[in-house]
Design an enzyme around this catalytic site. Sequence first.
Site, PDB file in Angstrom:
ATOM      1  N   ASP A 267       0.799  -1.227   0.000  1.00 47.16           N
ATOM      2  CA  ASP A 267       0.000   0.000   0.000  1.00 47.16           C
ATOM      3  C   ASP A 267       0.831   1.277   0.000  1.00 47.16           C
ATOM      4  OD1 ASP A 267      -2.490  -0.985  -0.141  1.00 47.16           O
ATOM      5  OD2 ASP A 267      -3.010  -0.697   1.965  1.00 47.16           O
TER       6      ASP A 267
ATOM      7  N   TYR B  89       2.933   1.962  -3.123  1.00 49.57           N
ATOM      8  CA  TYR B  89       2.119   2.360  -4.279  1.00 49.57           C
ATOM      9  C   TYR B  89       1.650   3.811  -4.127  1.00 49.57           C
ATOM     10  CZ  TYR B  89      -1.484   2.242  -7.890  1.00 49.57           C
ATOM     11  OH  TYR B  89      -2.251   2.509  -8.996  1.00 49.57           O
ATOM     12  N   ASP B  90       1.096   4.140  -2.949  1.00 50.68           N
ATOM     13  CA  ASP B  90       0.600   5.501  -2.728  1.00 50.68           C
ATOM     14  C   ASP B  90       1.715   6.531  -2.867  1.00 50.68           C
ATOM     15  OD1 ASP B  90      -2.010   4.722  -2.341  1.00 50.68           O
ATOM     16  OD2 ASP B  90      -1.843   4.625  -0.149  1.00 50.68           O
TER      17      ASP B  90
ATOM     18  N   SER C 144     -12.651   6.722  -9.676  1.00 46.31           N
ATOM     19  CA  SER C 144     -11.842   6.491  -8.489  1.00 46.31           C
ATOM     20  C   SER C 144     -12.081   7.628  -7.516  1.00 46.31           C
ATOM     21  CB  SER C 144     -10.373   6.397  -8.887  1.00 46.31           C
ATOM     22  OG  SER C 144      -9.574   6.055  -7.791  1.00 46.31           O
TER      23      SER C 144
ATOM     24  N   GLU D 172     -18.019   6.583   5.543  1.00 43.17           N
ATOM     25  CA  GLU D 172     -18.159   5.135   5.386  1.00 43.17           C
ATOM     26  C   GLU D 172     -16.781   4.486   5.400  1.00 43.17           C
ATOM     27  OE1 GLU D 172     -21.177   4.261   2.035  1.00 43.17           O
ATOM     28  OE2 GLU D 172     -20.688   6.397   1.822  1.00 43.17           O
TER      29      GLU D 172
ATOM     30  N   LYS E 281     -13.736   2.507   4.029  1.00 40.79           N
ATOM     31  CA  LYS E 281     -13.233   2.232   2.678  1.00 40.79           C
ATOM     32  C   LYS E 281     -12.846   0.756   2.628  1.00 40.79           C
ATOM     33  CE  LYS E 281     -10.021   3.965  -0.823  1.00 40.79           C
ATOM     34  NZ  LYS E 281      -9.422   2.647  -1.130  1.00 40.79           N
TER      35      LYS E 281
ATOM     36  N   ASP F 146     -11.594  -2.775   1.582  1.00 44.61           N
ATOM     37  CA  ASP F 146     -10.466  -3.220   0.770  1.00 44.61           C
ATOM     38  C   ASP F 146     -10.919  -4.395  -0.085  1.00 44.61           C
ATOM     39  OD1 ASP F 146      -8.001  -3.405  -0.299  1.00 44.61           O
ATOM     40  OD2 ASP F 146      -7.006  -4.178   1.486  1.00 44.61           O
TER      41      ASP F 146
ATOM     42  N   ARG G  14     -15.424  -2.824 -11.988  1.00 44.82           N
ATOM     43  CA  ARG G  14     -15.241  -1.428 -12.365  1.00 44.82           C
ATOM     44  C   ARG G  14     -14.392  -1.286 -13.620  1.00 44.82           C
ATOM     45  NH1 ARG G  14     -12.550   2.816  -8.244  1.00 44.82           N
ATOM     46  NH2 ARG G  14     -10.796   1.388  -8.505  1.00 44.82           N
TER      47      ARG G  14
ATOM     48  N   GLU H 144     -18.636  -2.828  -3.011  1.00 45.76           N
ATOM     49  CA  GLU H 144     -17.392  -3.590  -2.957  1.00 45.76           C
ATOM     50  C   GLU H 144     -17.663  -5.051  -2.635  1.00 45.76           C
ATOM     51  OE1 GLU H 144     -14.039  -2.601  -3.165  1.00 45.76           O
ATOM     52  OE2 GLU H 144     -14.611  -0.587  -3.778  1.00 45.76           O
TER      53      GLU H 144
ATOM     54  N   TYR I  39     -22.227   1.012  -1.806  1.00 47.44           N
ATOM     55  CA  TYR I  39     -21.850   2.381  -1.477  1.00 47.44           C
ATOM     56  C   TYR I  39     -22.543   3.415  -2.365  1.00 47.44           C
ATOM     57  CZ  TYR I  39     -18.358   1.787  -5.270  1.00 47.44           C
ATOM     58  OH  TYR I  39     -17.719   1.535  -6.468  1.00 47.44           O
TER      59      TYR I  39
ATOM     60  N   LYS J 127     -18.290  11.766   1.938  1.00 48.36           N
ATOM     61  CA  LYS J 127     -19.106  12.232   0.821  1.00 48.36           C
ATOM     62  C   LYS J 127     -20.023  13.360   1.268  1.00 48.36           C
ATOM     63  CE  LYS J 127     -19.467   7.550  -1.097  1.00 48.36           C
ATOM     64  NZ  LYS J 127     -20.390   6.420  -1.359  1.00 48.36           N
TER      65      LYS J 127
ATOM     66  N   LYS K 174      -7.039   8.066   3.735  1.00 54.65           N
ATOM     67  CA  LYS K 174      -6.277   6.822   3.828  1.00 54.65           C
ATOM     68  C   LYS K 174      -5.643   6.680   5.211  1.00 54.65           C
ATOM     69  CE  LYS K 174      -5.601   4.277   0.910  1.00 54.65           C
ATOM     70  NZ  LYS K 174      -4.691   4.255  -0.259  1.00 54.65           N
TER      71      LYS K 174
ATOM     72  N   CYS L 196       8.320 -31.727  21.313  1.00 52.55           N
ATOM     73  CA  CYS L 196       8.211 -30.414  21.947  1.00 52.55           C
ATOM     74  C   CYS L 196       9.598 -29.789  22.067  1.00 52.55           C
ATOM     75  CB  CYS L 196       7.581 -30.544  23.323  1.00 52.55           C
ATOM     76  SG  CYS L 196       7.567 -28.993  24.255  1.00 52.55           S
TER      77      CYS L 196
ATOM     78  N   CYS M 262      10.575 -29.416  26.147  1.00 56.73           N
ATOM     79  CA  CYS M 262      10.824 -30.537  27.055  1.00 56.73           C
ATOM     80  C   CYS M 262      11.139 -31.839  26.330  1.00 56.73           C
ATOM     81  CB  CYS M 262       9.626 -30.747  27.984  1.00 56.73           C
ATOM     82  SG  CYS M 262       8.157 -31.401  27.145  1.00 56.73           S
TER      83      CYS M 262
ATOM     84  N   CYS N  97       2.019 -29.445  23.462  1.00 58.03           N
ATOM     85  CA  CYS N  97       2.804 -30.471  24.134  1.00 58.03           C
ATOM     86  C   CYS N  97       1.849 -31.315  24.970  1.00 58.03           C
ATOM     87  CB  CYS N  97       3.857 -29.817  25.025  1.00 58.03           C
ATOM     88  SG  CYS N  97       4.797 -30.989  26.035  1.00 58.03           S
TER      89      CYS N  97
ATOM     90  N   CYS O  31       4.591 -28.669  31.009  1.00 58.23           N
ATOM     91  CA  CYS O  31       5.738 -28.332  30.158  1.00 58.23           C
ATOM     92  C   CYS O  31       6.141 -26.881  30.378  1.00 58.23           C
ATOM     93  CB  CYS O  31       5.390 -28.572  28.692  1.00 58.23           C
ATOM     94  SG  CYS O  31       6.658 -28.003  27.532  1.00 58.23           S
TER      95      CYS O  31
END
Length: 729
Positions: free
Chosen positions: A49, A52-53, A96, A127, A129, A131, A150, A184, A234, A332, A356, A450, A453, A466, A472
């Site tokens: 993320d 990219y941003d 977008s 609201e 967002k 993913d 989309r 979404e 949405y 909005k 974001k 284990c 022990c 165990c 243990c």
Amino acid sequence: MSAVHEVAPVVDAAHAEPYATRDEYAGAIGRIRSAAEAYYAGADLVMDDAAYDALLARVAATESAQPGWAASDSPTTTVAAGIAGGDVEHSTPMLSLDNVFDGDELASWAARLERVLGRPANGYTVEPKIDGMAVAARYVDGRLSQVATRGDGRAGEDVTVNARLVAGLPAELARPVTVEVRGEVFMTDADFERANELRTGHGGTAFANPRSAAAGTLRAQDRAYDAPLSFFAYAVHDLPGGEGLFHSAAMAAIADLGVATTAGPMAAITEPGVTATTTPTAATTDPEATTTSSPPAGMPLCATIDDVLAAIESLGAARGSLGFDIDGAVVKADDPADRDRAGFSSRAPRWAVAYKFPADTRTSRLVGIEVQVGRTGVITPVAVLEPVQVGGVVVTSATLHNFDDLVRRDVRVGDAVFVRRAGDVIPEITGALLDARPDGATAFMPPQVCPRCGGEIDRSQKRWRCVRGRACGAEESLAYFAARDSMDIEGLGDKVIAGLVRAGLVTDPADLYDLDAESLAQLERLGRTSAAKLVATIQGSKTQPLSRVLTGLGVRMTGRSMSRRLARHFGTMPALQAATVDDLQRVDGVGPERAATIAAELAELAPVIAKLTARGLTMSEPELPTRPAAPGSAEALEAPRLPLQREDGSPMTVVVTGSVPGLSRTEGNEAVERLGGKSSGSVSKRTDLVVVGDGAGSKATKAEELGIPCMPAEEFATLLAQLTAVRLG
């Protein structure tokens, strides 16, 4: 864009620097398109993320500084970086959103909108967002006719066949109307776990994260299994009688038709194809932790941008408990007149913006896999990572959940891995970048015995244990029992406990109460006087209430808060031990799985509990509040109210911040509950009261901003003392 694999330094997208050369600018656009192609195809991610941003922000900054370099199809002016598309043309473009990253940027956006309108906006909605993958769903005469992705905003792919299985997107509406719903498609945490089980069970590799899993599932062809998906709307187009509806009213209208929206209360989404108006619940990620009811994702209405920011902060605080991924909030303008006047840019509406959150999925390098053994004998693989900042916190280790999950994800030392941390959830590895795997990387080999022990391992459950269980992890179990928030046995530290176990004097908590000063004095660095003092402290802990005993025993899937709830509900240890799974589910926050685990744990601990009882420990909860089982009932209205109970008998939600005279932090939370309230760790609009003591910080400030009543810590301590005096009298 959501979590999309590029191990790169983070650039603050809000203060991006332009590229120095045109070639660097062109190269950045190429990397953005490559990442977007993988992202929108639902394939393995190639960039996280934040990377990219930041890359997109630098491209935008470059175009602002050097407008002559700007590409005609720049990702700053196109949807999906211009790489997606399809055969289904949208009735109106699916655009977008522009992004903001902090309160100042949000205020600047609102100021620009106000200048366009010539006045402040007539209210906002907020609201989550989601993913996921944006789709447009067309209903004809109330029946689901076509669903398209989309794509590039103008046209998308037809995914109708797979979309018919999406929960929250009903096959038939409550009324026979023709309408288009946009929203979404995504995977809840539970969906994601199930999808990976199905995919790996059919010979595939695990999905990298819920977003790519949702996109890949929605676009899959001829798949041999149906992975679960969910949907939130949405927007709505062509709603009969919807001309001039405010956005909030339009969302309420489609919820009445049976489509899921974020405005509903937190509850499980219904089965696919069935009417649903609610949102999914969270499942705990830590089986030994206590969770509370999930807060609503919601769609609050806000009059001012300050109210908007408060709503966003509240959503951000709840981010880790929603049960599904969000990467921000969408703001909005609620009034359609405001939206019409503000209009659109080439790629985004001017009347909406995405706020974001700090990225909760980042890329790091896996430098090792360690195996830990917990106090109850649970054996867990843990990832050791190169330090990476995730959600504002530097992470150096992360859970790999269990060995089956580790095999399914095929994570190996040396891999570039995706690390997720939502809210306060323990960091986890969601997948590896398989095409960047170093040569010679070998699959991790789970332990055969284990590691602590050398005993056998019980592999009958997902979480291996165990076979010796708590025996243990005797040292860890004893330290947990003696801790301040449990039995509060001062002086019984790790070195003393290790000496007691090595000497064979103690194997379980009940053995502590058989110790004498002469035996303790034989331990290294513990003289006769110190030994006598420690024995007196141990014997004094017998008066601790049932809730502290339960906490100290470390019952799986409980913690301090859940132990208090169990103790208050049942009152005594015998009553708790006699409780059935159904009885346990009557306790707030106890579902079927937790109830079954608690019942099994109490049965396993029965011999230790019997020994503790025989040694005279308090196995009841004193000062048990008389709290009606049904708030609002006639009995509740007639019963005497505790100071922190509402008129209907239900508990007020109270946050304690700063120090309370004479009480530790845990004791402060316990006091809230003794006074009839429900303790909480975060301040939101649902908080009824904040107790403010010395050292109080941002919680007190936030309470003041939200107009939540505050009580000085001294007054709170006086209330508690008065209640105690009445009960003792």
